[in-house]
Design a protein around this motif. Structure first.
Motif, PDB file in Angstrom:
ATOM      1  N   PRO A   1       0.806  -1.225   0.000  1.00 37.06           N
ATOM      2  CA  PRO A   1       0.000   0.000   0.000  1.00 37.06           C
ATOM      3  C   PRO A   1       0.839   1.275   0.000  1.00 37.06           C
ATOM      4  CG  PRO A   1       0.130  -0.839   2.223  1.00 37.06           C
ATOM      5  CD  PRO A   1       0.849  -1.838   1.327  1.00 37.06           C
ATOM      6  N   SER A   2       0.213   2.342  -0.478  1.00 36.29           N
ATOM      7  CA  SER A   2       0.827   3.654  -0.292  1.00 36.29           C
ATOM      8  C   SER A   2       0.517   4.081   1.139  1.00 36.29           C
ATOM      9  CB  SER A   2       0.264   4.666  -1.287  1.00 36.29           C
ATOM     10  OG  SER A   2      -1.128   4.808  -1.110  1.00 36.29           O
ATOM     11  N   ILE A   3       1.430   4.818   1.731  1.00 32.66           N
ATOM     12  CA  ILE A   3       1.230   5.358   3.081  1.00 32.66           C
ATOM     13  C   ILE A   3       1.537   6.839   2.991  1.00 32.66           C
ATOM     14  CG2 ILE A   3       2.020   5.330   5.479  1.00 32.66           C
ATOM     15  CD1 ILE A   3       2.656   2.349   5.112  1.00 32.66           C
TER      16      ILE A   3
ATOM     17  N   ASN B   1      11.720  -8.903   6.885  1.00 29.13           N
ATOM     18  CA  ASN B   1      10.356  -8.370   6.756  1.00 29.13           C
ATOM     19  C   ASN B   1       9.690  -8.134   8.107  1.00 29.13           C
ATOM     20  OD1 ASN B   1      10.443  -8.150   4.012  1.00 29.13           O
ATOM     21  ND2 ASN B   1       9.297 -10.014   3.614  1.00 29.13           N
ATOM     22  N   LEU B   2      10.463  -7.630   9.045  1.00 30.56           N
ATOM     23  CA  LEU B   2       9.940  -7.250  10.350  1.00 30.56           C
ATOM     24  C   LEU B   2      10.064  -5.741  10.496  1.00 30.56           C
ATOM     25  CD1 LEU B   2      11.627 -10.020  12.524  1.00 30.56           C
ATOM     26  CD2 LEU B   2       9.291 -10.007  11.614  1.00 30.56           C
ATOM     27  N   CYS B   3       9.034  -5.121  11.068  1.00 31.24           N
ATOM     28  CA  CYS B   3       9.024  -3.672  11.266  1.00 31.24           C
ATOM     29  C   CYS B   3       9.965  -3.296  12.405  1.00 31.24           C
ATOM     30  CB  CYS B   3       7.597  -3.204  11.573  1.00 31.24           C
ATOM     31  SG  CYS B   3       7.487  -1.433  11.897  1.00 31.24           S
ATOM     32  N   MET B   4      10.917  -2.422  12.103  1.00 33.46           N
ATOM     33  CA  MET B   4      11.893  -2.009  13.109  1.00 33.46           C
ATOM     34  C   MET B   4      11.332  -0.992  14.094  1.00 33.46           C
ATOM     35  SD  MET B   4      15.435  -2.024  10.908  1.00 33.46           S
ATOM     36  CE  MET B   4      14.919  -0.765   9.741  1.00 33.46           C
ATOM     37  N   ILE B   5      10.139  -0.429  13.803  1.00 35.94           N
ATOM     38  CA  ILE B   5       9.544   0.524  14.735  1.00 35.94           C
ATOM     39  C   ILE B   5       8.215   0.011  15.293  1.00 35.94           C
ATOM     40  CG2 ILE B   5      10.746   2.569  13.867  1.00 35.94           C
ATOM     41  CD1 ILE B   5       8.190   3.252  12.243  1.00 35.94           C
ATOM     42  N   PHE B   6       7.985  -1.300  15.177  1.00 38.31           N
ATOM     43  CA  PHE B   6       6.766  -1.909  15.709  1.00 38.31           C
ATOM     44  C   PHE B   6       6.663  -1.591  17.198  1.00 38.31           C
ATOM     45  CE2 PHE B   6       4.099  -5.183  17.478  1.00 38.31           C
ATOM     46  CZ  PHE B   6       3.072  -5.270  16.550  1.00 38.31           C
TER      47      PHE B   6
ATOM     48  N   ARG C   1       5.777   5.062  15.013  1.00 38.90           N
ATOM     49  CA  ARG C   1       5.107   4.244  13.990  1.00 38.90           C
ATOM     50  C   ARG C   1       3.809   4.933  13.590  1.00 38.90           C
ATOM     51  NH1 ARG C   1       2.381  -1.516  14.881  1.00 38.90           N
ATOM     52  NH2 ARG C   1       2.319  -2.241  12.731  1.00 38.90           N
ATOM     53  N   PRO C   2       3.564   5.101  12.291  1.00 36.26           N
ATOM     54  CA  PRO C   2       2.341   5.793  11.856  1.00 36.26           C
ATOM     55  C   PRO C   2       1.071   5.100  12.360  1.00 36.26           C
ATOM     56  CG  PRO C   2       3.861   5.557  10.015  1.00 36.26           C
ATOM     57  CD  PRO C   2       4.409   4.737  11.147  1.00 36.26           C
ATOM     58  N   ASP C   3       0.067   5.888  12.683  1.00 34.18           N
ATOM     59  CA  ASP C   3      -1.212   5.349  13.158  1.00 34.18           C
ATOM     60  C   ASP C   3      -1.800   4.350  12.174  1.00 34.18           C
ATOM     61  OD1 ASP C   3      -1.070   6.850  15.468  1.00 34.18           O
ATOM     62  OD2 ASP C   3      -2.404   8.434  14.723  1.00 34.18           O
ATOM     63  N   VAL C   4      -1.697   4.642  10.883  1.00 38.34           N
ATOM     64  CA  VAL C   4      -2.269   3.743   9.877  1.00 38.34           C
ATOM     65  C   VAL C   4      -1.644   2.352   9.972  1.00 38.34           C
ATOM     66  CG1 VAL C   4      -0.696   4.397   7.997  1.00 38.34           C
ATOM     67  CG2 VAL C   4      -2.976   3.558   7.463  1.00 38.34           C
ATOM     68  N   CYS C   5      -0.387   2.283  10.307  1.00 40.90           N
ATOM     69  CA  CYS C   5       0.289   0.990  10.463  1.00 40.90           C
ATOM     70  C   CYS C   5      -0.181   0.293  11.740  1.00 40.90           C
ATOM     71  CB  CYS C   5       1.797   1.174  10.502  1.00 40.90           C
ATOM     72  SG  CYS C   5       2.475   1.934   9.009  1.00 40.90           S
TER      73      CYS C   5
END
Length: 83
Positions: free
Chosen positions: A14-16, A40-45, A50-54
């Protein structure tokens, strides 16, 4: 449904439009998020930057399918149908 560890489709397809650390203008569809590591792991999880949409994304069979490849295809298809 829980996210499949190492899938990353929601961080690629997706676009963010929200700012992401290292990507202040967000990211276009089909581009890997800079915060997605080689596994493929989010480093800011779980981090406040981390953006709200994420953070608000929740995995579902309709969006993620049953494989990582299917998730990438489904999310790409959803993205292209909402442009």
């Amino acid at each position: 449904m829980d996210c499949r560890l190492g899938c990353g489709a929601c961080c690629i397809a997706p676009s963010i439009t929200s700012a992401i650390p290292g990507m202040p203008m967000g990211k276009p569809a089909g581009v890997r998020c800079i915060q997605l590591n080689a596994d493929n792991l989010c480093m800011i999880f779980g981090q406040p930057e981390r953006p709200d949409v994420c953070a608000e994304f929740s995995a579902s069979i309709d969006v993620c399918g049953t494989t990582n490849e299917q998730a990438l295809w489904l999310i790409t298809d959803l993205e292209s149908s909402t442009c």
